[in-house]
Design an enzyme around this catalytic site. Structure first.
Site, PDB file in Angstrom:
ATOM      1  N   ASP A 155       3.516   1.693   7.889  1.00  0.00           N
ATOM      2  CA  ASP A 155       2.285   0.928   7.681  1.00  0.00           C
ATOM      3  C   ASP A 155       2.411  -0.208   6.664  1.00  0.00           C
ATOM      4  O   ASP A 155       2.045  -0.074   5.492  1.00  0.00           O
ATOM      5  CB  ASP A 155       1.144   1.849   7.272  1.00  0.00           C
ATOM      6  CG  ASP A 155      -0.208   1.159   7.429  1.00  0.00           C
ATOM      7  OD1 ASP A 155      -0.247   0.023   7.929  1.00  0.00           O
ATOM      8  OD2 ASP A 155      -1.224   1.768   7.054  1.00  0.00           O
ATOM      9  N   ASP A 201       0.850  -1.187   0.000  1.00  0.00           N
ATOM     10  CA  ASP A 201       0.000   0.000   0.000  1.00  0.00           C
ATOM     11  C   ASP A 201       0.889   1.242   0.000  1.00  0.00           C
ATOM     12  O   ASP A 201       0.732   2.149   0.820  1.00  0.00           O
ATOM     13  CB  ASP A 201      -0.908  -0.015   1.229  1.00  0.00           C
ATOM     14  CG  ASP A 201      -2.045   1.004   1.144  1.00  0.00           C
ATOM     15  OD1 ASP A 201      -2.429   1.367   0.021  1.00  0.00           O
ATOM     16  OD2 ASP A 201      -2.535   1.428   2.207  1.00  0.00           O
TER      17      ASP A 201
END
EC number: 2.7.11.1
Length: 328
Positions: free
Chosen positions: A217, A201
């Site tokens: 993340d 991502d």
């Protein structure tokens, strides 16, 4: 695990404080919620004025083995001197539990916003993505999924068909546009690539800048093609995207060869993200945070726009894929 736990309704500040205290951390500053919808993430300061981030994982999403693979990948990258926010160990463990919740504690690492139109910063990011993938190719994830049309298209299509939030008067047109998009993506999808462990991502919001990039993340880390971690950095018109892609790949190839066959997957991957993201919103609609944050999802105009967006992406998929400028 109860449905209330899935939507974090049983996760209260006192419980978070207790979970941290069990690990020897005394919160001195209170908890500041950070921007995260999938999980619950809080920044705080302990009694020694050290700053941390604690992340509580949404129950029923990832197994302990899958979260463990995320943590192991982060620690490998840190060992390889990739600037990344990696979980801290407590009594030798990074994955912690409290009253049925999995959670992890990270150092709080600040930084400026990554400048998505800055080619110098993009070059740095491309170089580090090469290093991330150099690490990612050593072994695949065993428990985390691969990027696939099944997870990103077929399963979301089933969510669309069953969910009552899509207005009945617009559902047939929306499902028809979805089916045409799935057909177009399936026709172009291929597996002529080496499957790597990916960030998964890597959009500009997951990159901070502090004398160089800092990646955060890894919650969506998966196996898949390298281009998945590159295409979300592109923006602007085709000429601008081509220049950006050339900048990224030239820097990337200082550490990893890039397979040009993957360029034809950029628009299929973009379409898959559109479909998957929309299904994710619907799957999380029972979480009170989602109707508050995405109220337009309950409006008819939103679904008309989504039908138009899917139709436009079918048209884009019919265009020649983005290519690098030929070298003579």
């Amino acid at each position: 695990m109860t449905d209330k736990a899935f939507t974090f309704q049983t996760l209260h500040p006192d419980m978070i404080m207790d979970a941290l205290f069990e690990q020897g951390i005394r919160v001195d500053s209170g908890l500041t919620a950070l921007n995260s919808y999938e999980n619950r993430v809080y920044q705080f300061q302990d009694e020694d004025r050290k700053r941390y981030v604690v992340k509580f994982y949404r129950p029923q999403r990832w197994s302990a083995e899958q979260i463990g693979e995320e943590h192991q990948f982060a620690l490998e990258l840190l060992q390889d001197e990739v600037p990344l926010a990696a979980p801290l160990r407590f009594h030798g463990e990074t994955l912690l539990t409290h009253q049925g919740y999995y959670f992890a504690v990270f150092p709080s690492l600040g930084g400026r916003q990554y400048e998505a139109d800055n080619l110098d910063q993009m070059e740095w990011v491309g170089r580090y993505l090469g290093r991330i993938h150099q690490c990612g190719r050593r072994m695949p994830f065993q428990h985390r999924p691969d990027i696939s049309t099944q997870e990103y298209l077929i399963e979301p299509r089933q969510v669309f068909e069953q969910h009552a939030l899509i207005p009945a008067s617009l559902k047939a047109a929306f499902l028809s546009a979805t089916d045409k998009l799935i057909e177009a993506v399936t026709a172009q999808w291929h597996t002529r690539f080496e499957s790597l462990r990916l960030h998964g991502d890597c959009h500009p919001g997951n990159i901070l800048w502090r004398d160089g990039p800092l990646f955060v993340d890894l919650d969506d880390a998966r196996n898949g093609p390298a281009i998945q971690d590159l295409w979300m950095l592109l923006n602007g018109d085709k000429a601008e995207q081509r220049m950006q892609l050339e900048t990224i790949i030239e820097a990337y190839e200082e550490f990893m060869p890039f397979n040009l066959n993957e360029l034809s997957l950029i628009e299929p991957l973009r379409a898959m993200r559109m479909v998957y993201y929309l299904a994710w919103l619907l799957r999380r609609w029972d979480d009170p945070a989602f109707p508050r944050s995405f109220p337009w999802l309950a409006e008819e105009d939103y679904w008309r726009r989504q039908t138009a967006i899917f139709t436009e992406q079918v048209r884009v998929l019919g265009e020649p894929p983005l290519q690098l400028t030929p070298m003579y």
